[in-house]
Design an enzyme around this catalytic site. Sequence first.
Site, PDB file in Angstrom:
ATOM      1  N   SER A 143      11.103  68.806  55.209  1.00 62.18           N
ATOM      2  CA  SER A 143      11.531  68.409  56.268  1.00 62.18           C
ATOM      3  C   SER A 143      12.477  67.111  56.886  1.00 62.18           C
ATOM      4  CB  SER A 143      10.123  67.837  56.893  1.00 62.18           C
ATOM      5  OG  SER A 143       9.888  67.543  58.030  1.00 62.18           O
ATOM      6  N   TYR A 168       2.499  62.722  55.994  1.00 61.98           N
ATOM      7  CA  TYR A 168       3.493  64.206  55.588  1.00 61.98           C
ATOM      8  C   TYR A 168       4.530  63.916  55.591  1.00 61.98           C
ATOM      9  CZ  TYR A 168       5.601  68.233  57.527  1.00 61.98           C
ATOM     10  OH  TYR A 168       6.827  69.560  57.760  1.00 61.98           O
TER      11      TYR A 168
END
Length: 340
Positions: A143, A168
């Site tokens: 990501s 995350y």
Amino acid sequence: MKILVTGAAGFIGFYTSKVLLTNGHYVVGLDNINDYYDVNLKYDRLEELGINQDQASNFNNLCKSEKNEQFSFVRMNVENREDLPKLFETEKFDIVCNLAAQAGVRYSLENPESYVDSNLVGFLNILECCRNFNIKHLVYASSSSVYGLNKEIPFSTDDNVDHPISLYAATKKSNELMAHTYSHLFNIPTTGLRFFTVYGPWGRPDMAMFLFTDAIINGKPIKVFNYGKMERDFTYIDDIVEGVVRILEGSSKERIEKNELYKVYNIGNNNSVKLLEFIKEIEINLEMEAQKNMLPIQPGDVERTWANVDDLINDYNYKPNTSISHGVKAFVDWYKTYYK
């Protein structure tokens, strides 16, 4: 090839499966269909692939598509240490595309355990299966959030990414480190893909594109964080999937010969768009004006993202290029049709 796509009921996994099937591959899709967002959207994506809700409701039961004989689906948790190896042993995959993950920056503040289960334990299980069942190449989702407090613009894969600002992001950085270890120890070619703000038809309801469109249509105010002083490298879904598939179909033999077992790429539009400009495009396509609720920046958010995609261009002759105007129109058209 025979390819395992985890997260196949998810946004990117659904599209990736469709393109791989179009290109003639055998695909086994895997997803746990959790309730992080509306499961009906996930079931409807699977319906597009020929898997009905009854088929998809049973855990650990491999079922065949009614539309495409080269697609099968299994509902399973990647953190299932007993059944995942059995699937690998039975199906004898050539390569693995791991797109399964607990997504979302803000939700990681509320439910951190789910990120450890799916993104760390689950990813370790995937790595172990790749090691034990002779997988030729593991391609996995990372990501843009790994860049965290990085100040260099545009973000390059050569940049230091030791300062994530959400759990995350920390789990995604951990995935890259874990993949590097397995590439080094067990000679497994691994490729991490840092996705930049993916949007488009069938997109996730927790993402800005969906939230804004839904609120404007229903006459509700939209939340504009950091008082609108945000910029994102918005990347259209077709561009993301084109990059993923090119890398999946690339030769891992060359990587082994060059001793380039571990690689990480940015997949982004190579362009930073102001949030207020993005909202304006939605307003134009809806022919409605947004009621804007200007708010301070959220914990875990970064002000700006922008992908340097030079490595993607050099290695795969590919650069995402879908314009915001085209992408927003495609999403709004889909939204109106899907929600009638």
